[in-house]
Write an enzyme that holds these catalytic residues in place. Structure first.
Site, PDB file in Angstrom:
ATOM      1  CG  HIS A  57      -0.430   0.206   2.526  1.00 54.21           C
ATOM      2  ND1 HIS A  57      -1.187   0.375   3.648  1.00 54.21           N
ATOM      3  CD2 HIS A  57       0.858   0.258   2.961  1.00 54.21           C
ATOM      4  CE1 HIS A  57      -0.408   0.539   4.698  1.00 54.21           C
ATOM      5  NE2 HIS A  57       0.827   0.474   4.317  1.00 54.21           N
ATOM      6  CB  CYS A  80       3.123   5.321   5.243  1.00 48.98           C
ATOM      7  SG  CYS A  80       3.605   4.384   6.684  1.00 48.98           S
ATOM      8  CG  HIS A  83       5.269   0.520   2.581  1.00 47.44           C
ATOM      9  ND1 HIS A  83       4.640   1.692   2.291  1.00 47.44           N
ATOM     10  CD2 HIS A  83       4.729   0.090   3.741  1.00 47.44           C
ATOM     11  CE1 HIS A  83       3.769   1.973   3.253  1.00 47.44           C
ATOM     12  NE2 HIS A  83       3.807   1.016   4.139  1.00 47.44           N
ATOM     13  CG  HIS A 135       2.526  -3.434   6.213  1.00 49.91           C
ATOM     14  ND1 HIS A 135       3.447  -3.052   7.147  1.00 49.91           N
ATOM     15  CD2 HIS A 135       2.102  -2.298   5.607  1.00 49.91           C
ATOM     16  CE1 HIS A 135       3.569  -1.733   7.129  1.00 49.91           C
ATOM     17  NE2 HIS A 135       2.768  -1.247   6.194  1.00 49.91           N
ATOM     18  CG  ASP A 179      -2.341 -13.462   0.135  1.00 50.45           C
ATOM     19  OD1 ASP A 179      -1.468 -12.831   0.752  1.00 50.45           O
ATOM     20  OD2 ASP A 179      -2.181 -14.637  -0.271  1.00 50.45           O
ATOM     21  CG  HIS A 180       0.674 -12.612  -2.802  1.00 52.45           C
ATOM     22  ND1 HIS A 180       0.312 -13.325  -1.682  1.00 52.45           N
ATOM     23  CD2 HIS A 180       1.992 -12.846  -2.983  1.00 52.45           C
ATOM     24  CE1 HIS A 180       1.376 -13.971  -1.231  1.00 52.45           C
ATOM     25  NE2 HIS A 180       2.412 -13.691  -1.988  1.00 52.45           N
ATOM     26  CD  GLU A 213      -0.178  -1.149   8.674  1.00 48.38           C
ATOM     27  OE1 GLU A 213      -0.942  -1.005   7.720  1.00 48.38           O
ATOM     28  OE2 GLU A 213       0.176  -0.207   9.407  1.00 48.38           O
TER      29      GLU A 213
HETATM   30 NI    NI Z   1       2.428   0.663   5.611  1.00 49.98          NI
END
Ligand code: NI
Length: 134
Positions: free
Chosen positions: A13, A32, A38, A40, A78-79, A123
């Protein structure tokens, strides 16, 4: 009685607002706001509260709950790049707060009204979020 199913998903995100300048996005969101995104490794716990069904001995069949979570959360996020791939975040910043809110609404719509629903989202190891409705 409360039962829980835990799932993992990995997603990318970027936190920023299109209607803010680069300077303001940097000031508010810092790292961010990296334009290259990036990721998580999210961990989510789905807690269901209800009575034990005297016929089955279950609050809810965890296999059924697992399948609902897979369909609504894992296959959706996911992914994925949450900003680019997920319509839920087209006009909503994909913060952990908003991810847990969107997820709660998706799961709530799939569960019998007799159950209470609470989600916890990690997160990172140290950034933890919890939501159980209004
Ligand atoms: Ni983040």
């Amino acid at each position: 009685m409360k039962v829980c199913r835990r799932v993992n998903f990995n997603a990318a995100h970027r936190l920023y607002r299109k209607d803010w300048s680069d300077e303001k996005n940097d000031a508010i969101f810092g790292k961010c706001n990296n334009p290259n995104f990036h990721g998580h490794n999210y961990v989510m716990e789905v807690w269901i509260e209800g009575d034990i069904d005297p016929e089955t001995g279950y609050v809810i069949d965890l296999k059924i709950l697992k399948d609902i979570i897979k369909e609504e959360i894992v296959e959706r996020f996911d992914h994925k790049n949450l900003n680019l791939d997920c319509s839920e975040f087209e006009n909503l910043i994909p913060t952990a707060e908003n991810i847990i809110l969107v997820s709660w609404n998706l799961l709530r719509s799939r569960l019998d009204e007799k159950f209470k629903l609470k989600l916890k989202l990690w997160e990172t190891e140290n950034n933890i979020f919890e939501y159980e409705g209004l």
